[in-house]
Structures are given as structure tokens and as C-alpha cells.
Design an enzyme around this catalytic site. Sequence first.
Site, PDB file in Angstrom:
ATOM      1  N   TRP A   1       1.788   0.250  -6.261  1.00 58.87           N
ATOM      2  CA  TRP A   1       3.040  -0.505  -6.418  1.00 58.87           C
ATOM      3  C   TRP A   1       2.948  -1.481  -7.580  1.00 58.87           C
ATOM      4  O   TRP A   1       3.945  -2.012  -8.048  1.00 58.87           O
ATOM      5  CB  TRP A   1       3.393  -1.256  -5.124  1.00 58.87           C
ATOM      6  CG  TRP A   1       2.528  -2.448  -4.794  1.00 58.87           C
ATOM      7  CD1 TRP A   1       1.163  -2.480  -4.817  1.00 58.87           C
ATOM      8  CD2 TRP A   1       2.966  -3.749  -4.396  1.00 58.87           C
ATOM      9  NE1 TRP A   1       0.725  -3.729  -4.445  1.00 58.87           N
ATOM     10  CE2 TRP A   1       1.791  -4.530  -4.168  1.00 58.87           C
ATOM     11  CE3 TRP A   1       4.204  -4.338  -4.193  1.00 58.87           C
ATOM     12  CZ2 TRP A   1       1.855  -5.868  -3.760  1.00 58.87           C
ATOM     13  CZ3 TRP A   1       4.253  -5.664  -3.777  1.00 58.87           C
ATOM     14  CH2 TRP A   1       3.090  -6.413  -3.570  1.00 58.87           C
ATOM     15  N   ASP A   2       1.727  -1.671  -8.077  1.00 56.72           N
ATOM     16  CA  ASP A   2       1.506  -2.518  -9.249  1.00 56.72           C
ATOM     17  C   ASP A   2       2.481  -2.154 -10.364  1.00 56.72           C
ATOM     18  O   ASP A   2       2.996  -3.011 -11.068  1.00 56.72           O
ATOM     19  CB  ASP A   2       0.080  -2.323  -9.797  1.00 56.72           C
ATOM     20  CG  ASP A   2      -1.001  -2.592  -8.770  1.00 56.72           C
ATOM     21  OD1 ASP A   2      -0.750  -2.319  -7.582  1.00 56.72           O
ATOM     22  OD2 ASP A   2      -2.091  -3.056  -9.140  1.00 56.72           O
TER      23      ASP A   2
ATOM     24  N   GLU B   1      -3.264  -7.687   2.265  1.00 52.33           N
ATOM     25  CA  GLU B   1      -4.124  -6.686   2.912  1.00 52.33           C
ATOM     26  C   GLU B   1      -5.171  -7.304   3.842  1.00 52.33           C
ATOM     27  O   GLU B   1      -5.994  -6.580   4.396  1.00 52.33           O
ATOM     28  CB  GLU B   1      -4.787  -5.822   1.847  1.00 52.33           C
ATOM     29  CG  GLU B   1      -3.772  -4.986   1.074  1.00 52.33           C
ATOM     30  CD  GLU B   1      -4.404  -4.099   0.023  1.00 52.33           C
ATOM     31  OE1 GLU B   1      -5.571  -4.333  -0.339  1.00 52.33           O
ATOM     32  OE2 GLU B   1      -3.718  -3.169  -0.455  1.00 52.33           O
TER      33      GLU B   1
ATOM     34  N   LYS C   1      -4.604 -12.667   1.452  1.00 55.49           N
ATOM     35  CA  LYS C   1      -5.262 -12.235   0.218  1.00 55.49           C
ATOM     36  C   LYS C   1      -4.389 -12.563  -0.989  1.00 55.49           C
ATOM     37  O   LYS C   1      -4.870 -12.966  -2.034  1.00 55.49           O
ATOM     38  CB  LYS C   1      -5.472 -10.726   0.304  1.00 55.49           C
ATOM     39  CG  LYS C   1      -6.082 -10.088  -0.912  1.00 55.49           C
ATOM     40  CD  LYS C   1      -6.260  -8.580  -0.699  1.00 55.49           C
ATOM     41  CE  LYS C   1      -6.923  -7.917  -1.881  1.00 55.49           C
ATOM     42  NZ  LYS C   1      -7.009  -6.454  -1.730  1.00 55.49           N
ATOM     43  N   GLN C   2      -3.073 -12.365  -0.825  1.00 58.71           N
ATOM     44  CA  GLN C   2      -2.174 -12.466  -1.982  1.00 58.71           C
ATOM     45  C   GLN C   2      -0.767 -12.793  -1.517  1.00 58.71           C
ATOM     46  O   GLN C   2      -0.492 -12.808  -0.315  1.00 58.71           O
ATOM     47  CB  GLN C   2      -2.182 -11.142  -2.729  1.00 58.71           C
ATOM     48  CG  GLN C   2      -1.618  -9.967  -1.930  1.00 58.71           C
ATOM     49  CD  GLN C   2      -2.111  -8.625  -2.438  1.00 58.71           C
ATOM     50  OE1 GLN C   2      -3.122  -8.123  -1.980  1.00 58.71           O
ATOM     51  NE2 GLN C   2      -1.389  -8.046  -3.384  1.00 58.71           N
TER      52      GLN C   2
HETATM   53  C1  BGC Z   1      -7.397  -2.194  -2.133  1.00 60.37           C
HETATM   54  C2  BGC Z   1      -6.451  -1.190  -1.517  1.00 60.37           C
HETATM   55  C3  BGC Z   1      -6.868   0.186  -1.966  1.00 60.37           C
HETATM   56  C4  BGC Z   1      -8.334   0.427  -1.631  1.00 60.37           C
HETATM   57  C5  BGC Z   1      -8.859   1.769  -2.051  1.00 60.37           C
HETATM   58  C6  BGC Z   1      -8.831  -1.848  -1.814  1.00 60.37           C
HETATM   59  O1  BGC Z   1      -9.661  -2.720  -2.497  1.00 60.37           O
HETATM   60  O2  BGC Z   1      -7.120  -3.469  -1.702  1.00 60.37           O
HETATM   61  O3  BGC Z   1      -5.125  -1.464  -1.925  1.00 60.37           O
HETATM   62  O4  BGC Z   1      -6.058   1.153  -1.377  1.00 60.37           O
HETATM   63  O5  BGC Z   1      -9.121  -0.545  -2.242  1.00 60.37           O
HETATM   64  O6  BGC Z   1      -8.607   2.080  -3.371  1.00 60.37           O
HETATM   65  C1  BGC Z   2      -4.200  -5.362  -3.945  1.00 64.93           C
HETATM   66  C2  BGC Z   2      -3.035  -4.414  -3.964  1.00 64.93           C
HETATM   67  C3  BGC Z   2      -3.007  -3.690  -5.293  1.00 64.93           C
HETATM   68  C4  BGC Z   2      -4.338  -3.026  -5.562  1.00 64.93           C
HETATM   69  C5  BGC Z   2      -4.406  -2.383  -6.913  1.00 64.93           C
HETATM   70  C6  BGC Z   2      -5.469  -4.621  -4.265  1.00 64.93           C
HETATM   71  O1  BGC Z   2      -6.524  -5.510  -4.339  1.00 64.93           O
HETATM   72  O2  BGC Z   2      -4.315  -5.960  -2.694  1.00 64.93           O
HETATM   73  O3  BGC Z   2      -1.825  -5.111  -3.761  1.00 64.93           O
HETATM   74  O4  BGC Z   2      -1.990  -2.752  -5.291  1.00 64.93           O
HETATM   75  O5  BGC Z   2      -5.365  -3.980  -5.505  1.00 64.93           O
HETATM   76  O6  BGC Z   2      -4.309  -3.322  -7.931  1.00 64.93           O
END
Ligand code: BGC
Ligand code: BGC
Length: 776
Positions: A353-354, A496, A609-610
Amino acid sequence: MESTLNYNKAKDWIIEENEFDHSNLGKCEAIMCLGNGYLGIRSSAEESYTGETRGYYIAGTFNKLDQYEVSELPNIADIINIELELNENSFSLEKGKIKEYSKSLNLKTGELHRHVLWESMQGELFLLDFYRTVSLKDMHLVAQKLVIVPVNCDAKIKITSGINGRMTNSGSQHMTDGEKRFYDRKYMQLVQATSESGIDIIHNTTLSFKLNQKKTELNSNIAIDRRRIFCAYDAVLPKNNSLTIEKISNVYTSRDIQNQGVPLKTIQERSLEALKASAMAGYDQIASVSAKEWEDKVWDTNPIIIDSEDEYEQLAVRFAQYHLTVMTPIHDKRMGIGAKGLSGEGYKGHTFWDTEIFILPYFIFTEPEIAKNLLIYRYLTLEGAHKKANSNNYKGAQFPWESAWLDDGEVTPVWGPVDIVTGLPTKIWSGFIEQHVTADIAYAVWQYYMITDDQEFMDCYGYELIFDTAKFWSSRLEYSQEDKLYHINDVVGPDEYKEHVDDNAFTNYLAYWNIKKAIEYYGQLQEERTRFKDLFTRLDLNNTYTEWIDRIDKVYLPTPGKQDFIIAQDKSYLTLKDIDLTKYKRQKQVGTIFNDYNLEQVNNIQVSKQADVMILFFLMEDLFSHDVKKANWNYYEPRTLHDSSLSLSTHCVLANDMCDYELAYELFKRACSIDLGPNMKSSNEGIHSASMGGIWQSVVYGFGGVRMMNGQLRIEPKLPESWNSLQFSIKWKGQSLQVFVDKRKLLIKNCTATKKVEVYVNNKAYSIDTELKMKL
Ligand code: BGC
Ligand code: BGC
């Protein structure tokens, strides 16, 4: 952890390190990464070092190694490597003495330069200058130049270089050992193929030499080995003479649009011919053509000028624009942007979603055509989204949390970092239940439409995306007999650190918005039913619409508390344990809470986290009053660790909205430092793509005060104390606007001036023919 970077040359657009630190190679490899959206190359040194991560990626070439791994962007053969022997000493900065050293990236030209004055163990001095460019003009082309001068001795020089297919992604070898060949003892070709997706990758390279600027031929020893083709050259160089080595390389794949259906042999031949032509042109010309392209396509088209006391801020914005260019595959609609761009293995090249929420606004406002293509990428992945919905017993399109090739569907890995309590890997739930991405994409479609007025896009893709995602949400809703409302249970929201939560405010509001938008558009399209007949049938829209209407007013939306105005981030958040987070709020690195707790424990603490409720305020600005925003800010910000790079820019923009200008400025500085800052480890896996969009948002949305509100343009700048002025360009419904603001005035020029542009400034509407000038 000392930073080796300095920004003394910020004025000249240069990021530089002045010290070679072999324990922190990842930092410059990533932040100085070169690329053009087709390919990206980490800026490792020519000679290799332990601890380095050499990485070379081509957008869209996903491969799935085996059933235990998810699809990822493979690390293709290395062409950057050049090993040198100088009077029989292998050149390495870990030996001898470094008398002078700098490694720099010029953001303006996209050229990497390393300068070294090296003293060998025998006291012989050599001056070495390495230059490298990835062409922005010819997306297949990579050029290197190296100039060597022995300062106090004559020199025998041995150069070994070629194409090295022994690369892996942390040990996973994605390539077959392909065909290798020398042509005319001069040109090397290596053909690799990805093991599962069967994409042919064709590399060509050639080296040429000049002695004191005059072309010369060197004795060569050619060799072919397992997964490798290379050549060794010998040169004799008298003291104070110069040897120039040029290495020109290119890469093509069978996935390139122009190569669809073209026999491999033909691609091999054509790419070799292209290489010969590029080698004839030579490094300097390739570099200057590419620099011109940077100037024309990026810097002159979308200038952002910050006049402030601290030049680092201007540099940071250029750094963001540089990476936004390098990471974006504008050549092919079948490809998205990776969460680390093309600058590292992190997140496996996957799209999150970034893109829609953090990166897309930059493109919608500056290069709408690129934004459109990024949305079309999502459209082209609908098949995978249908599969995902289907396998979960939902209807419509459920977009994957992580997305790779068009029909891959969900590619989020299932297992992640260690759980410090159990010693086992932590399960990643995002791929199963982080579902807001589906609404985020619909939101981005609407945002694109409102800002560009691109009706053709809506007719061909946009309406369908909004209907199909709304269809998913309405099937996703869970009816509760208790309150007779629909809920969305068991999700991960943007934060998350809270898994398996019910009624995450962000998810519910966005899902509600998505269905509501679909109802609105359904109503509009009714009158043109015949034109959209096919869409109505394919999506079974009549029945779906009835379901939307039946459910929309019964979707549970958490409202602000009567007394305290707090919106519960999810059903249980406000009841969780509150602990002292001071230690983690002061952390120098992200994720330190996991040194003390595992994710299960973190799940039970009021810690985020965010941005979560905050990002809801950011996207749905006019839904909530200032008081509600302020109360929630005061509640959630102290509980938010900003452990994701997606957090700071949102907070910066909101801090501005809440008139806390000092804080906004501080958050902006922190957002700028996510990759550019002194933390030498945080970019190892690649730069943070979303944060590049975030830097732009902080400047243009935050301080520039630009916002699309309900289809209207609002510009209400709020410059930080230390800024004298800010200038930027945006596009609004086909008109190019130039915005200039300083302490006393706001000037908006309509440069296209084929249509009037309506702008709201401090709640007043202005219609701009050519120019609006007002005192502040
Ligand atoms: C992120 C998740 C991601 C997962 C695997 C985690 O660090 O927060 O958004 O889906 O890594 O790539
Ligand atoms: C974040 C997610 C993000 C992903 C990829 C994760 O650490 O929690 O929101 O989409 O990183 O950047």
C-alpha cells in the site's frame, strides 16, 4: 555507529562519504543506488569486500525458487565488479593505506564517483577515480569508467572483469547457468534464465582502454567458467601516466515488452549490436546524455526549491525525487514499485500500500501519466485479487497485501524474524488479514480521478476497480445479531503491532468509504447503462448494488468518545496495558521493543508501530473536527514508536494541520533522515520507497499546504520558521501550476492557462486564469 556521510556539498546536489568503513557498506550501496526504473544497481565498490551486498535487479522479473519461498525479484549477474592488481598487490581498501577517499552520488546527474589515493604495502601511490552511470535515456545501459595514475612509481596493472552469474538472493540462486560467449575476443555475453518463471536475461559487456587519453589495446586472457565469463588484461603504465578503463554493459530480458515473442537468438543479436553502438559512444557521452535526461525529465519539469538555512533540507527533497525516479518502472504498466525500489532485497521487490498512499500522490500531482500506469498495474493484477477473495470465500477483488507479478496473487511470506520468547520465527499475519490495502487502492483511484479529471481512465479501469473492491468489502462484512451492525473482525490494521483485532477504525472507515463511493458511481453510471453493460454483467452489479444499499448504513464506524473524543484504534486497544514507552520513544533504531517483548506481548500493550488513526485523519480529513484530531493526536502519538518509515511524514503533515509548526518541522527532519540520516544500518536492505513519497508529502502537503479536499484544490502554505521561501510545481486537472510562497506572499501561476483553476485558500475560493498573488 559513526556515520561516514557528510552533506557539505548539499548545494552541489552531492551526497558524499569521506571515510571507508567496511562494516557499514550497505548504507551507501543503498542510498547511492543507481537506476532508471527498468533496472537498479546497488552502489557497491568495483572490487569486492566481505560484508558487501552486491545487488542488481530488473523490475518485474519475479521468480519463485521453490514451494517454500515466495516470488521475489532475483539478483541478476554482477557486471560492476572490476578487480585490480597494482604491481602485484590486489587493490583493496582493507590493505595498504587510504590517503584520500570519497564516494559520492551527484543527484543532479545520477553519476556515482569514487576517488581514492591509495598507498600499497610497498609505499607505492596510486590515484584512482571510478565513475558509474545507469542511463536514464537508454534503460538497458550501464557505463563505468576508471582512471588510474601511478603517482610515485611505474606500474604493472592487471584488470579482471566480466559478467558474474554467481549471485544469489541471500543464498537463493534464481538463475540457470546459461549460455556464455565471447565475440571478437572483445564482447562478452551471458544468458541467464530464471528457474521457474523462465525469463531470459541477456547480459553483454565490453571493456576498452586509453593510455593518456589515447585508445590502446591490452593483452587479454579470456575465460569461461561456471556461471561466469570474464577477461583479464595486462597493462604497463609509466609513472604519472594515466590508464582509462571503460566498461560498458547492457541487459535485456524476454519480459521486455519489445521482446515479447521475439526468439532468444534475435534478442541476443540485437542486444550485442546495441552494446557495440554504446561502446562506440563511450562513457562520457553516455553519462552526459543521461545527465541531460535527468535535467529535462526530472529537475526542470518538477523543481522544488527550498530556501532555508539548512541546505540539507533541499538535498533531502532532491534525494527523494531522485529515488522516486530510480525506483519507478515507467516503461511498463505490468510492473509496480517495490517497497525498497530496486535498491535491495528487502521485501523481495514486492509492492505494498506504500505505493498508493505514500508514493502515488507525488506522481498524481507531477506526472499523472505515471500515476495512471501504476494504477493500471493494480488493474492488471485483478485476476490474482479475485483468486485471493475466492480462496477466502469472499466476492470481488481482494488485493494481496504484497504483490509481485500480475497473476501471482498473495506473495507475503509466512514466517519472519525471531520471536525472542519462543526462539522460533514469528508468523506474519499480514498476508492473511491485513486487508486495508484493497480500500487503499480504491481510494487512490478516486484521488487520481479527482486531481486529473481523467474520465477515460475511469471508464476503462477506475470504475471497475472501485466496484470490484466494494464488492469484496460488502462480502467481507460480518453481521452481529447483538448490535444489528456489520463489523470487520480479525484484521491487522496499518499498525502491525496489533494483530487479530476487530473493527480497526482505519479499515472500517475505508471499507465504508469504498462501498459508499461504489454506490455513488453506480448511480452515475445508471444513465449510461448501455455503455457499461459489460461491466454491469461481469460484476453482477445489480445484485451487488442491492447488497451495498442494504448494508452501507449498518457498517460499524467507531466514533469519538463523548468525553475524551478518542476514537478506538480497534475494539480492544483502549483496554490494553499502558506501559512506560520512554525507552522505545528515544530509540536510535526501529523495533527495539522486540528486544524486551515478543509480538504476542506487544499485541497486548497500548503501543503502535505507525500512524493508524492518524492516517485515517490524513485521508479522511474533513470527517473529523479539529478537536477530535487534537485529542487523538495527544493520545496516540505518545504511544506510536514510528517503527515504520511510513509514520513520520503522516505525522508531519498532521502536526502542520494542528498548527504545531515546531513539531511538524522536527518530524520533517526525522522523515528526511530515514535513509539519509546517521543510522548506518537502516538502509541495508534497500531504501524506504514510501518515505521518499513521504518527504515530498511533508513538503508539498505539509508546508506547502496542498490538499485535494472533496475534489477541490486547497493551498494553504505554512512555512517553517527557518525557511525563507518554497517553490514547487503541481498539475491540477491538466493545468500546470507553479506555487511560490515566502513569509509575506503566496503566488500561484497557472502556466498552462487553457482553463481556469479554482483554488481554496483559507476557506475562500479563487479562480486563477493566469496568476494569483496574495499577501500572507
Ligand atoms: C512487514 C509486513 C510484511 C512482512 C513480510 C514485515 O516486516 O511489517 O508488512 O508483510 O514483513 O514481508
Ligand atoms: C509497514 C507497512 C509497510 C511495509 C513496507 C512495514 O514495516 O508496517 O505498513 O507497508 O513495511 O514498507
